[in-house]
Design an enzyme around this catalytic site. Structure first.
Site, mmCIF file in Angstrom:
data_model
loop_
_atom_site.group_PDB
_atom_site.id
_atom_site.type_symbol
_atom_site.label_atom_id
_atom_site.label_comp_id
_atom_site.label_asym_id
_atom_site.label_seq_id
_atom_site.Cartn_x
_atom_site.Cartn_y
_atom_site.Cartn_z
ATOM 1 N N CYS A 2 0.828 -1.214 0.000
ATOM 2 C CA CYS A 2 0.000 0.000 0.000
ATOM 3 C C CYS A 2 0.860 1.260 0.000
ATOM 4 O O CYS A 2 1.997 1.256 0.469
ATOM 5 C CB CYS A 2 -0.859 0.028 1.246
ATOM 6 N N ARG A 29 2.221 1.072 -5.917
ATOM 7 C CA ARG A 29 2.346 0.237 -4.721
ATOM 8 C C ARG A 29 1.112 -0.628 -4.477
ATOM 9 O O ARG A 29 1.115 -1.498 -3.595
ATOM 10 C CB ARG A 29 2.591 1.104 -3.494
ATOM 11 N N TRP A 76 -3.116 -2.341 -1.545
ATOM 12 C CA TRP A 76 -2.872 -3.684 -2.058
ATOM 13 C C TRP A 76 -3.415 -4.595 -0.969
ATOM 14 O O TRP A 76 -2.858 -4.676 0.126
ATOM 15 C CB TRP A 76 -1.380 -3.906 -2.267
ATOM 16 N N ASN A 100 0.074 0.933 5.971
ATOM 17 C CA ASN A 100 0.738 -0.012 5.080
ATOM 18 C C ASN A 100 1.429 -1.028 5.965
ATOM 19 O O ASN A 100 2.189 -0.650 6.855
ATOM 20 C CB ASN A 100 1.765 0.732 4.207
ATOM 21 N N GLY A 101 1.145 -2.309 5.753
ATOM 22 C CA GLY A 101 1.775 -3.347 6.575
ATOM 23 C C GLY A 101 0.734 -4.357 7.013
ATOM 24 O O GLY A 101 -0.358 -4.424 6.443
ATOM 25 N N GLU A 460 13.193 -15.686 -16.308
ATOM 26 C CA GLU A 460 12.778 -14.278 -16.286
ATOM 27 C C GLU A 460 11.789 -13.979 -17.426
ATOM 28 O O GLU A 460 10.797 -13.269 -17.230
ATOM 29 C CB GLU A 460 14.030 -13.381 -16.377
ATOM 30 N N LYS A 464 8.000 -12.592 -16.893
ATOM 31 C CA LYS A 464 7.472 -11.370 -17.531
ATOM 32 C C LYS A 464 6.158 -11.675 -18.228
ATOM 33 O O LYS A 464 5.202 -10.926 -18.125
ATOM 34 C CB LYS A 464 8.458 -10.790 -18.570
ATOM 35 N N GLU A 467 3.245 -12.472 -15.666
ATOM 36 C CA GLU A 467 2.752 -11.415 -14.779
ATOM 37 C C GLU A 467 1.957 -10.338 -15.501
ATOM 38 O O GLU A 467 1.101 -9.715 -14.886
ATOM 39 C CB GLU A 467 3.865 -10.829 -13.911
ATOM 40 N N HIS A 483 13.021 -34.312 -18.960
ATOM 41 C CA HIS A 483 12.782 -34.997 -17.683
ATOM 42 C C HIS A 483 11.385 -34.711 -17.128
ATOM 43 O O HIS A 483 11.154 -34.896 -15.941
ATOM 44 C CB HIS A 483 13.851 -34.584 -16.664
ATOM 45 N N LYS A 582 4.329 -3.045 -7.049
ATOM 46 C CA LYS A 582 5.753 -2.907 -7.385
ATOM 47 C C LYS A 582 6.654 -3.102 -6.173
ATOM 48 O O LYS A 582 7.775 -3.569 -6.295
ATOM 49 C CB LYS A 582 5.994 -1.529 -8.010
HETATM 50 C C1 F6R Z 1 8.798 -8.911 -11.556
HETATM 51 C C2 F6R Z 1 9.092 -8.103 -10.412
HETATM 52 C C3 F6R Z 1 9.172 -8.767 -9.083
HETATM 53 C C4 F6R Z 1 10.303 -8.131 -8.255
HETATM 54 C C5 F6R Z 1 10.289 -8.698 -6.827
HETATM 55 C C6 F6R Z 1 11.440 -8.165 -6.008
HETATM 56 O O1 F6R Z 1 8.751 -8.153 -12.724
HETATM 57 O O2 F6R Z 1 9.247 -6.930 -10.514
HETATM 58 O O3 F6R Z 1 9.358 -10.135 -9.199
HETATM 59 O O4 F6R Z 1 11.512 -8.390 -8.878
HETATM 60 O O5 F6R Z 1 9.086 -8.367 -6.199
HETATM 61 O O6 F6R Z 1 11.389 -6.780 -5.945
HETATM 62 P P1 F6R Z 1 12.674 -5.931 -5.575
HETATM 63 O O7 F6R Z 1 13.646 -6.102 -6.669
HETATM 64 O O8 F6R Z 1 12.172 -4.526 -5.454
HETATM 65 O O9 F6R Z 1 13.177 -6.481 -4.290
#
Ligand code: F6R
Length: 587
Positions: A2, A29, A76, A100-101, A460, A464, A467, A483, A582
């Site tokens: 949040c 957030r 969030w 937030n928390g 990765e 991408k 998500e 396997h 994020k």
């Molecule tokens: C994926 C993504 C997340 C972050 C993860 C860690 O695109 O952004 O998987 O990589 O939440 O976040 P940070 O790097 O801020 O610790």
């Protein structure tokens, strides 16, 4: 998670517009709901709306909310569905509060307050704090005493901001394991991060865990966890923490993908690593989550092959539960774009408690929590990353890790300088990638394959895609496909392979042949030489040649574009994918 904000107006200034502006900056957030509460002439009012911030803005426009002191929240959801009723601010007769928390002992507190006759109307953990404060006020305590008593009763992580009807010129805040800054400038402000208040404040104080503060029109008073007055250092808000908008791009994600050549150049320039950091180091431990974890996986190949230092890469959210052993002379890298991820911070705390290991952090957000938790900090110079799916921060993390791995090799450091130009060339392939996105847009599932340094990039690429497009996708080590995962392949499951012409080319090419024998949708990212040798039935995207150690950086770029265009064609909200946030500040 949040985002919270609070602003104190100058004189009779109405702060609602500024709070909304701040919430726009904080929406990355969380965007399950948003809300705002103001105090005006000793009266609290609030408006809340489920869904994205635009829903709240529409409500504010038709309800003409106005106030001289206010708090806002973008949620969030953790406890309670993403409904308007569960949206913050929580409000009682005299208190409005944003949080937030997670309040871990909220059930006990709720039970106790219910026994005292207090009634709850939401499913959230946060409401207990608002009601607790109200009970304290009802007992005749001052808002400060109420806060003090509440903080000693609460367990969990929090950044709170509260306003009180009887104290209409003040915002009270407290912080424990969730980020909170107090800003000084044309207005006094508080926020989850400095970028939300950078228009008003050029200086900020980062609260310590356990801190409580009272903010008024021209001043802020800080108290430590024992409620003793303390001084806290002010920092200038870095220009880098101010996002400059989407510019000519439709989405932040596309802008951030396109910014990678310059982000990489800047990161190389600012990260000339002194080989001394490796003196006496006999093990490396990397802690990170999500995309940052994938950067760590790439680094393990580099560190072991070139530094010959045994390296472990750990998912930070799991690390501490198995009571790991940290050997003497371990160098720890904590990798985090936001610098706030609680799982990474907690893993680091475990390291601190159980060893004397040196800790180096790699972060994108300047002055974020990790910078205070680590012994040394290396910044990726990617600039503000707003798109929830991490792109430029990831490739910049790889650059910092490469700068460590090759700190003793002028040859490789020189080769690293060629990466931005190669990425520029890869970005020009976007027209070739759009038809591939068309081909996978209906897939129920997608498989990504890579070997060696490109195995983490397969992970990765899959992350991408899933998500932002919501297509189920998994990355596998190319040799591992036989396997088990091979059972998934049919004509409706695209197989996306990363196969540059290097010493492992033949092996990956065999895996491609095996995939092609079972499914018709095989897409290969390769180079000119590889393309000549691969069968015509596969779709080929030809990338420039580059020093083989740096292919993970280059091959990330088209996979980001593929995820972007697939999500776009499917009509998804690329910058704000569902259920994500994020900055992940809850466990
Ligand atoms: C994926 C993504 C997340 C972050 C993860 C860690 O695109 O952004 O998987 O990589 O939440 O976040 P940070 O790097 O801020 O610790």
């Amino acid at each position: 998670m949040c985002g919270i904000i609070g602003i104190i107006g100058k004189g009779n200034e109405n702060v609602v517009g500024k709070i909304i502006h701040g919430l726009e900056k904080l929406e990355y957030r969380g965007y399950d709901s948003a809300g705002i509460a103001v105090v005006c002439d000793g009266k609290l009012s609030r408006l809340r709306a489920a869904g994205k911030l635009r829903n709240l803005i529409a409500k504010i426009e038709s309800n003409k909310l106005s106030g001289t002191v206010g708090i806002g929240h973008t949620r969030w959801a953790t406890h309670g569905k993403a409904t308007e009723n569960n949206a913050h601010p929580m409000m009682t007769k005299d208190v409005a509060l944003v949080h937030n928390g997670i309040i871990e002992n909220y059930r006990e507190l709720k039970f106790e307050l219910q026994k005292d006759g207090y009634v709850f109307s939401t499913e959230t953990d946060t409401e207990v704090v608002a009601v607790f404060l109200q009970r304290e006020i009802d007992k005749g305590n001052s808002p400060r005493e109420a806060f003090k008593n509440a903080l000693s009763a609460i367990e969990g992580s929090y950044a709170f901001a509260a306003i009180f009807s009887m104290l209409p010129e003040t915002i009270m805040v407290a912080k424990n394991r969730s980020p909170l800054v107090v800003g000084f400038g044309s207005n006094m402000c508080i926020a989850s991060d400095a970028s939300a208040i950078s228009a008003e404040c050029k200086e900020v104080v980062y609260l310590n865990d356990g801190d409580y503060a009272e903010i008024t029109e021209n001043n802020a008073s800080f108290f430590d966890k024992n409620f003793q007055p303390v001084m806290r250092k002010r920092f200038t808000v870095s220009e880098d923490s101010i996002d400059s908008g989407k510019g000519e791009y439709a989405h932040f994600m596309l802008k951030e993908i396109m910014e990678q050549p310059s982000a990489i150049r800047k990161t190389i320039l600012h990260n000339r690593i002194n080989a001394d950091i490796l003196n006496g180091v006999s093990r490396i431990l990397i802690l990170a989550c999500g995309t940052s974890y994938h950067a760590g996986l790439v680094a393990r190949y580099w560190f072991e092959k070139f530094l010959r230092i045994p390296t472990n890469v750990e998912i930070a959210s799991e690390y501490r539960y198995r009571s790991p052993i940290i050997e003497d002379n371990t160098l720890v890298f904590a990798i985090t774009q936001s610098g706030e991820t609680i799982d990474t911070l907690e893993a680091l705390e475990y390291v601190r408690k159980h060893s004397n290991a040196k800790v180096a952090a790699i972060a994108n957000v300047k002055n974020s929590a990790i910078s205070r938790a680590a012994d040394m900090i290396f910044y990726t110079e990617a600039g503000v990353e707003v798109g929830v799916a991490s792109t430029k921060a990831f490739t910049a993390q790889l650059v910092v890790l490469a700068a460590v791995a090759f700190c003793k090799s002028e040859f490789f450091l020189q080769e690293l300088q060629n990466v931005p130009t190669a990425c520029e060339e890869a970005l020009r392939l976007f027209e070739n990638i759009k038809p591939v996105a068309e081909r996978i847009k209906e897939a129920r599932s997608a498989i990504y394959l890579g070997r060696d340094l490109l195995y983490p990039i397969a992970l990765e690429g899959a992350l991408k895609l899933k998500e932002i497009s919501y297509i189920h996708a998994e990355g596998f080590a190319a040799g591992e496909m036989k396997h088990g995962p091979i059972a998934l392949i049919d004509d409706n499951v695209p197989v996306i392979c990363l196969c540059p012409h290097n010493e492992l080319f033949e092996k990956t090419a065999s895996n491609i042949a095996v995939a092609l024998a079972r499914g018709k949708n095989v897409i290969v990212f390769t180079d000119a030489e590889g393309s000549k040798l691969l069968p015509d039935e596969v779709t080929k995207i030809i990338l420039p040649n580059i020093c083989s150690e740096f292919v993970p950086i280059l091959y990330s770029v088209p996979l980001q574009l593929l995820a972007y265009y697939t999500a776009l064609i499917r009509g998804e909200d690329v910058d704000k994918p569902r259920n994500l946030a994020k900055s992940v500040t809850v466990e």
